[in-house]
Enzyme design. Sequence first.
Site, short mmCIF file in Angstrom:
data_model
loop_
_atom_site.label_atom_id
_atom_site.label_comp_id
_atom_site.label_asym_id
_atom_site.label_seq_id
_atom_site.Cartn_x
_atom_site.Cartn_y
_atom_site.Cartn_z
N SER A 1 0.86 -1.19 0.00
CA SER A 1 0.00 0.00 0.00
C SER A 1 0.89 1.23 0.00
O SER A 1 2.00 1.21 0.55
CB SER A 1 -0.91 0.02 1.24
OG SER A 1 -1.58 1.26 1.34
N TYR B 1 -1.59 -0.29 10.42
CA TYR B 1 -1.67 -0.55 8.99
C TYR B 1 -0.43 -0.03 8.27
O TYR B 1 0.17 -0.76 7.45
CB TYR B 1 -2.92 0.11 8.42
CG TYR B 1 -3.17 -0.22 6.96
CD1 TYR B 1 -3.48 -1.51 6.58
CD2 TYR B 1 -3.10 0.76 5.98
CE1 TYR B 1 -3.72 -1.84 5.25
CE2 TYR B 1 -3.33 0.45 4.65
CZ TYR B 1 -3.65 -0.85 4.29
OH TYR B 1 -3.87 -1.15 2.97
#
Length: 267
Positions: free
Chosen positions: A141, A154
């Site tokens: 990501s 995250y």
Amino acid sequence: MPPRPLVFITGASSGIGQALALRYHRDGYRLALVARRTADIQAWAQAGGLGADDFRIYGADVSRPDDIVAAGAACIAEQGVPHVVIANAGISVGMDTAERSDLDVMAQTFATNNLGMAATFHPFIASMVQRGSGTLVGIGSVAGIRGLPGHGAYCASKAATISYCESLRGELRASGVRVVTICPGYIDTPLTRQNRYAMPFLMQPGDFADKAHAAIAAGASYRVIPWQMGVVAKLLRALPNAWFDRLLAGRPRKHRRGAAEGGAGRG
């Protein structure tokens, strides 16, 4: 006549995983689809008119290494060694380090996004090396490029994903097995629709799948999709810390567990 090529995809019950499965199906691949919600995959396959020879479903929780390793072994036994393995399954939940319960959120995030990825690749590496070919794809990501307030678990997990895939790529460089890191920006999935902040260059899952498929087929070692988010990430990485902190001051944070749940997909 040799069998059609095979792709193994985790987190295939929704979002990016489902879009990638459809894209590879259209390219003539057989599908090995992994998720906890196996009924959702079955319903999607039936609605899409996939035949019995087109796919197999393997139920597994990727945060449990024995689960996903067993799914990989079952895939090899039933369908053969995949040509492409895509470790897509992931969770994204906001966290506050001051809250004790959020330490458990961080542990679960790393168990799914990092240990789960390594366990996804594990069953296939020896066979791919012996064959002298194969592609392992880690879905990272842009959030792994710079830490965002409220996204500690995250962002840290995706930074670890990027480094892990880079390490694995070096280890397998001479074997004929490729390692590809794909870093999505904001993709329109049920997960991102919960976000409380602007999502520049928001992309539809099908468009993402097309570009990811092309990057994987080309053997790209690292690709940010869409490319505009790669430019944004590089600019943010280049900012001095004081400027970066000022830029993000007051930015809404990702929902913590209880306010909104994370699921398979990108956040």
